[in-house]
Design a protein around this motif. Sequence first.
Motif, PDB file in Angstrom:
ATOM      1  N   HIS A   1      40.252  49.300  24.926  1.00  0.00           N
ATOM      2  CA  HIS A   1      39.687  48.820  26.194  1.00  0.00           C
ATOM      3  C   HIS A   1      40.477  47.685  26.846  1.00  0.00           C
ATOM      4  N   ILE A   2      41.394  47.081  26.139  1.00  0.00           N
ATOM      5  CA  ILE A   2      41.980  45.827  26.631  1.00  0.00           C
ATOM      6  C   ILE A   2      42.811  46.031  27.894  1.00  0.00           C
ATOM      7  N   GLN A   3      43.504  47.154  27.990  1.00  0.00           N
ATOM      8  CA  GLN A   3      44.364  47.373  29.159  1.00  0.00           C
ATOM      9  C   GLN A   3      43.556  47.413  30.452  1.00  0.00           C
ATOM     10  N   ASN A   4      42.319  47.873  30.339  1.00  0.00           N
ATOM     11  CA  ASN A   4      41.471  47.945  31.526  1.00  0.00           C
ATOM     12  C   ASN A   4      40.877  46.599  31.921  1.00  0.00           C
ATOM     13  N   HIS A   5      41.202  45.557  31.140  1.00  0.00           N
ATOM     14  CA  HIS A   5      40.658  44.226  31.415  1.00  0.00           C
ATOM     15  C   HIS A   5      41.768  43.183  31.532  1.00  0.00           C
ATOM     16  N   MET A   6      42.898  43.611  32.027  1.00  0.00           N
ATOM     17  CA  MET A   6      44.006  42.707  32.282  1.00  0.00           C
ATOM     18  C   MET A   6      44.171  42.577  33.808  1.00  0.00           C
TER      19      MET A   6
ATOM     20  N   THR B   1      37.620  38.676  33.198  1.00  0.00           N
ATOM     21  CA  THR B   1      38.008  39.894  32.479  1.00  0.00           C
ATOM     22  C   THR B   1      37.656  39.780  30.992  1.00  0.00           C
ATOM     23  N   ALA B   2      37.766  38.565  30.439  1.00  0.00           N
ATOM     24  CA  ALA B   2      37.383  38.366  29.040  1.00  0.00           C
ATOM     25  C   ALA B   2      35.889  38.574  28.851  1.00  0.00           C
ATOM     26  N   SER B   3      35.107  38.095  29.793  1.00  0.00           N
ATOM     27  CA  SER B   3      33.660  38.271  29.722  1.00  0.00           C
ATOM     28  C   SER B   3      33.284  39.740  29.804  1.00  0.00           C
ATOM     29  N   SER B   4      33.942  40.471  30.690  1.00  0.00           N
ATOM     30  CA  SER B   4      33.676  41.896  30.827  1.00  0.00           C
ATOM     31  C   SER B   4      34.092  42.657  29.573  1.00  0.00           C
ATOM     32  N   LEU B   5      35.270  42.313  29.041  1.00  0.00           N
ATOM     33  CA  LEU B   5      35.748  42.970  27.821  1.00  0.00           C
ATOM     34  C   LEU B   5      34.810  42.691  26.650  1.00  0.00           C
ATOM     35  N   LEU B   6      34.340  41.455  26.548  1.00  0.00           N
ATOM     36  CA  LEU B   6      33.435  41.101  25.447  1.00  0.00           C
ATOM     37  C   LEU B   6      32.158  41.931  25.506  1.00  0.00           C
ATOM     38  N   SER B   7      31.647  42.153  26.687  1.00  0.00           N
ATOM     39  CA  SER B   7      30.423  42.944  26.847  1.00  0.00           C
ATOM     40  C   SER B   7      30.645  44.385  26.387  1.00  0.00           C
ATOM     41  N   VAL B   8      31.740  44.972  26.836  1.00  0.00           N
ATOM     42  CA  VAL B   8      32.065  46.348  26.431  1.00  0.00           C
ATOM     43  C   VAL B   8      32.311  46.411  24.929  1.00  0.00           C
ATOM     44  N   PHE B   9      33.079  45.453  24.442  1.00  0.00           N
ATOM     45  CA  PHE B   9      33.404  45.423  23.014  1.00  0.00           C
ATOM     46  C   PHE B   9      32.153  45.295  22.149  1.00  0.00           C
ATOM     47  N   SER B  10      31.271  44.393  22.508  1.00  0.00           N
ATOM     48  CA  SER B  10      30.097  44.120  21.673  1.00  0.00           C
ATOM     49  C   SER B  10      29.248  45.364  21.471  1.00  0.00           C
TER      50      SER B  10
ATOM     51  N   ILE C   1      35.195  51.676   2.003  1.00  0.00           N
ATOM     52  CA  ILE C   1      34.795  50.330   2.396  1.00  0.00           C
ATOM     53  C   ILE C   1      35.412  50.073   3.760  1.00  0.00           C
ATOM     54  N   VAL C   2      34.595  49.788   4.757  1.00  0.00           N
ATOM     55  CA  VAL C   2      35.065  49.643   6.142  1.00  0.00           C
ATOM     56  C   VAL C   2      35.466  48.197   6.406  1.00  0.00           C
ATOM     57  N   ARG C   3      36.725  47.988   6.749  1.00  0.00           N
ATOM     58  CA  ARG C   3      37.226  46.644   7.068  1.00  0.00           C
ATOM     59  C   ARG C   3      36.890  46.326   8.528  1.00  0.00           C
ATOM     60  N   ILE C   4      36.051  45.329   8.732  1.00  0.00           N
ATOM     61  CA  ILE C   4      35.480  45.116  10.066  1.00  0.00           C
ATOM     62  C   ILE C   4      36.519  44.648  11.074  1.00  0.00           C
ATOM     63  N   GLU C   5      37.514  43.891  10.649  1.00  0.00           N
ATOM     64  CA  GLU C   5      38.529  43.401  11.596  1.00  0.00           C
ATOM     65  C   GLU C   5      39.366  44.551  12.152  1.00  0.00           C
ATOM     66  N   ILE C   6      39.583  45.588  11.345  1.00  0.00           N
ATOM     67  CA  ILE C   6      40.327  46.758  11.817  1.00  0.00           C
ATOM     68  C   ILE C   6      39.494  47.543  12.823  1.00  0.00           C
ATOM     69  N   VAL C   7      38.197  47.675  12.563  1.00  0.00           N
ATOM     70  CA  VAL C   7      37.306  48.330  13.529  1.00  0.00           C
ATOM     71  C   VAL C   7      37.352  47.584  14.862  1.00  0.00           C
ATOM     72  N   ALA C   8      37.278  46.256  14.787  1.00  0.00           N
ATOM     73  CA  ALA C   8      37.297  45.443  16.009  1.00  0.00           C
ATOM     74  C   ALA C   8      38.614  45.592  16.752  1.00  0.00           C
ATOM     75  N   GLN C   9      39.726  45.545  16.032  1.00  0.00           N
ATOM     76  CA  GLN C   9      41.032  45.673  16.681  1.00  0.00           C
ATOM     77  C   GLN C   9      41.184  47.030  17.370  1.00  0.00           C
ATOM     78  N   ASN C  10      40.733  48.073  16.704  1.00  0.00           N
ATOM     79  CA  ASN C  10      40.865  49.415  17.299  1.00  0.00           C
ATOM     80  C   ASN C  10      40.044  49.543  18.573  1.00  0.00           C
ATOM     81  N   ILE C  11      38.865  48.951  18.585  1.00  0.00           N
ATOM     82  CA  ILE C  11      38.027  48.993  19.795  1.00  0.00           C
ATOM     83  C   ILE C  11      38.684  48.201  20.923  1.00  0.00           C
ATOM     84  N   LEU C  12      39.193  47.037  20.606  1.00  0.00           N
ATOM     85  CA  LEU C  12      39.848  46.223  21.631  1.00  0.00           C
ATOM     86  C   LEU C  12      41.084  46.924  22.199  1.00  0.00           C
ATOM     87  N   LYS C  13      41.866  47.547  21.327  1.00  0.00           N
ATOM     88  CA  LYS C  13      43.057  48.252  21.797  1.00  0.00           C
ATOM     89  C   LYS C  13      42.695  49.351  22.791  1.00  0.00           C
TER      90      LYS C  13
END
Length: 414
Positions: free
Chosen positions: A147-152, A158-167, A133-145
């Motif tokens: 890419h987030i450094q490249n959007h600081m 930077t939030a808008s750019s990160l959201l696009s990549v993340f989505s 069973i895939v926990r979606i919040e963990i998937v989201a956190q791993n993706i953000l981790k």
Amino acid sequence: MTSGDYQELYRAAFTFPAIDNHTHPLLSASHKDDFAFEGLISEAQGPALTNDAIRTLACFRATRQLSTLLGCANDWESVKETRSSLDYMELCKLCLQSTSIQCFLLDDGLDSEGLCEDVKWHDQFSSSPSKQIVRIEIVAQNILKEHIQNHMPVSINTASSLLSVFSTAFDNALTEAAQDPFVAGFKSIACYRTGLDIFPSSAPLEDIEEALMLAMTRYGQSGKLRLADKHFNDYLVRITMVIAGKYQKPVQFHTGLGDSDIALARSSPAHLQPLVSAFPDTPVVLLHASYPFTREAGYLASVYRNVYLDFGEVFPFVSKEGQRNVVRQVLELCPTNKMLWSTDGHWWPETYYLGTLQAREVLYEVLAESVRHEEITEQQAVGIVRRALFENSNSLYNLGLDPVARLSEKGAEE
């Protein structure tokens, strides 16, 4: 406990194989003592767990059942000492081999530090392969981790750019999971993070970007990423509901019973009504009997074709009379083809043992009472047992299994 006048019902309740539709991996041997064992019977924390939870009716009953299993004195400290003296694999076998759980559906998102065995390790205790069973919040956190450094540093740009990549990455990850036969479904812990009052329609993009900015800011300050901002968390759920509906993968929601991190007033499944109504093609599973909101959950399961009700975790967290009342409340409205059983087993093998033994006992007692009162026939009661323990999950999660395991009656309570 004896079969009394209902031997066929007794055999079904105590010997029919089960699909554990929501559980978690066991701790590995090297980490078996990392958490207070009192977590077996409560999600309280600190002194509320170690001093208070052991003085509940639920703990007294669990102590007696475990002392019988382990062959030790009927007190909590003796149970803890005896289990600690056993070889860990022998303890796992002792607890799991008598459950007749044929298939585990494991949410492995509870373990973020590598303390547990992997999903497939549990196959040695079942006759059918385990599923994830895939926990979606963990998937989201791993993706953000990733890419987030490249959007600081943090800004609206930077939030808008990160959201696009993340989505794009999040959509791809869930789609890949939905197409994977190893994955049985998804799970959300929005209940813990921002509550179940999830907006079913899209929020303005700027609101989602601002919520992501908050998460980015906390990450910049602490180095830790926790998704606890409503517009972003709701966004994750909406994406999941679309993909799950397309591929007919159930989405499990934690509801009700949990620890002090939950805002109790927002943990009722009644808050999910707009969401389940907006996504009628997406199967939704309300976990943990939604305790103490069981009747609300039963209502939703009765009027929405896509809603199913799990009645796990109350075994062993709730007293036996409380468990009987929960099962009675589930049966008040919930169609019996939409009841799902689980242990919500986690960390310790004893959670599987107690979650199975107690559920079987209570299911038998409640249904025998209904037969005795001539509300249903014994054959109808047997059908309810088989559906709740095996057939409903087998159908909902498209497992394609035939029941093969058996449990001896010696596990029943005297």
